[in-house]
Scaffold this active site. Structure first.
Site, PDB file in Angstrom:
ATOM      1  N   PRO A  49      32.595  12.587   8.492  1.00  0.00           N
ATOM      2  CA  PRO A  49      33.656  12.140   9.391  1.00  0.00           C
ATOM      3  C   PRO A  49      33.359  12.531  10.839  1.00  0.00           C
ATOM      4  O   PRO A  49      32.692  13.536  11.100  1.00  0.00           O
ATOM      5  CB  PRO A  49      34.898  12.871   8.862  1.00  0.00           C
ATOM      6  CG  PRO A  49      34.347  14.112   8.234  1.00  0.00           C
ATOM      7  CD  PRO A  49      33.020  13.739   7.663  1.00  0.00           C
ATOM      8  N   CYS A  50      33.871  11.707  11.745  1.00  0.00           N
ATOM      9  CA  CYS A  50      33.646  11.967  13.167  1.00  0.00           C
ATOM     10  C   CYS A  50      34.847  12.753  13.721  1.00  0.00           C
ATOM     11  O   CYS A  50      35.826  12.184  14.217  1.00  0.00           O
ATOM     12  CB  CYS A  50      33.480  10.644  13.921  1.00  0.00           C
ATOM     13  SG  CYS A  50      33.111  10.835  15.680  1.00  0.00           S
ATOM     14  N   ILE A  51      34.754  14.083  13.634  1.00  0.00           N
ATOM     15  CA  ILE A  51      35.767  14.992  14.184  1.00  0.00           C
ATOM     16  C   ILE A  51      35.035  15.964  15.098  1.00  0.00           C
ATOM     17  O   ILE A  51      34.044  16.584  14.698  1.00  0.00           O
ATOM     18  CB  ILE A  51      36.517  15.733  13.069  1.00  0.00           C
ATOM     19  CG1 ILE A  51      37.257  14.717  12.171  1.00  0.00           C
ATOM     20  CG2 ILE A  51      37.511  16.728  13.647  1.00  0.00           C
ATOM     21  CD1 ILE A  51      38.011  15.355  11.024  1.00  0.00           C
TER      22      ILE A  51
END
EC number: 2.3.2.23
Length: 321
Positions: free
Chosen positions: A88-90
């Site tokens: 995920p792009c966090i």
């Protein structure tokens, strides 16, 4: 003694169970609590409502000084999920400099749930998902259902067997008698009904044997020689056949058998000439029986024992061939 990371994760696990966040379940899968499995449901009133996402979280001994590694098991079609790595792009997960030691396991899981239900369309890592979501949301919903169909099957309890080897049928046992009957039909060596010459069933054979024995009893050495010649002839004349022929057609012994005196009067080549006579003679026992019609002497016990030994030897040799 457990390390610092283990104690922190144990504290986070207790906090997670105490708060019991809706749509979030997590459990450790290793004794050191470094490997976790997570399931996150989409929030209500969002495109992802009703969908379940499965993830893995890998912590290191440096937790909570460094962020864990988070990956989706089934990569969703989402603008903020890398379609190749499943990460995920966090920001605080991608950049260690933005990580804060105050972050806990619960804060990580809540951030993932919010990201899935509220995607950020600026600088997406999945450009195709972002484009379809902006252009046609209904089409995007359809694609999401297709991508997550295996997960929906899990909810419907339509799972495949966990161990396909259990579907293999057991090995059937076979009795020895069935095995032997099958072997007798397909083996290269035929059963006992083939290649057998039942000498004892030939008419007048026993009587002829005793008459020959009586005539040559005084010349035992010559008799043994004659007997050996007869056995040799039988071995050469025997042909593969089934025991279905008439006994009258089987020529087991010759009609012309030289006497003991003839064997010794002739030259050493007499034995070869006897063998030639055996191979060409085709008549039965009738001519020989007329020579001994008046002989009615009964054999002695010793001769009977010799006969039994001789017939046993002959039957054994013929059956083994």
């Amino acid at each position: 003694m457990h390390g610092r990371a283990y104690l922190l994760l144990h504290r986070d696990f207790c906090d997670l169970k105490e708060n019991n966040y809706k749509g979030i379940t997590a459990k450790p899968v290793s004794e050191d609590m470094m490997e976790w499995e997570v399931e996150i449901e989409g929030l209500q009133n969002s495109v992802w409502q009703g969908l379940v996402f499965q993830l893995t979280i890998h912590f290191t001994s440096e937790y909570n000084y460094a962020p864990p590694v988070v990956k989706f098991i089934t990569i969703p079609f989402h603008p903020n999920v890398d379609p190749h790595t499943g990460q995920p792009c966090i920001d605080f997960l991608d950049n260690p400099e933005k990580w804060n030691t105050n972050y806990t396991l619960s804060s990580i899981l809540l951030a993932l749930q919010v990201m899935l239900s509220n995607p950020v369309l600026e600088n997406p890592v999945n450009l195709e998902a972002a484009r379809i979501l902006v252009k046609d949301e209904s089409l995007y919903r359809t694609i999401l259902r297709l991508f997550n169909r295996p997960l929906q099957m899990k909810d419907d309890s339509q799972e495949l067997p966990k161990d396909p080897r259990k579907c293999i049928r057991p090995i059937k046992t076979t009795s020895f008698s069935d095995y032997y009957q099958t072997w007798s039909r397909i083996a290269t060596s035929k059963a006992t009904e083939y290649y057998r010459t039942p000498l004892l069933k030939v008419p007048n054979f026993i009587g002829q044997y005793y008459k020959w024995k009586k005539m040559d009893l005084q010349h035992q050495k010559e008799w043994n020689l004659k007997y050996s010649v007869i056995k040799c002839w039988l071995a050469r004349k025997r042909m593969p056949h089934e025991v279905t022929h008439s006994m009258e057609e089987i020529k087991l012994c010759p009609t012309l058998i030289p006497t003991t005196d003839e064997i010794f009067l002739e030259s050493p080549t007499a034995i070869n000439s006897i063998t030639d006579i055996y191979e060409t003679e085709e008549e039965g026992w009738k001519s020989d029986t007329s020579l001994y019609e008046n002989d009615t002497d009964e054999p002695r016990e010793e001769e009977v024992e010799d006969l039994i030994s001789w017939t046993n030897t002959l039957n054994t040799n013929t059956s083994e061939d």
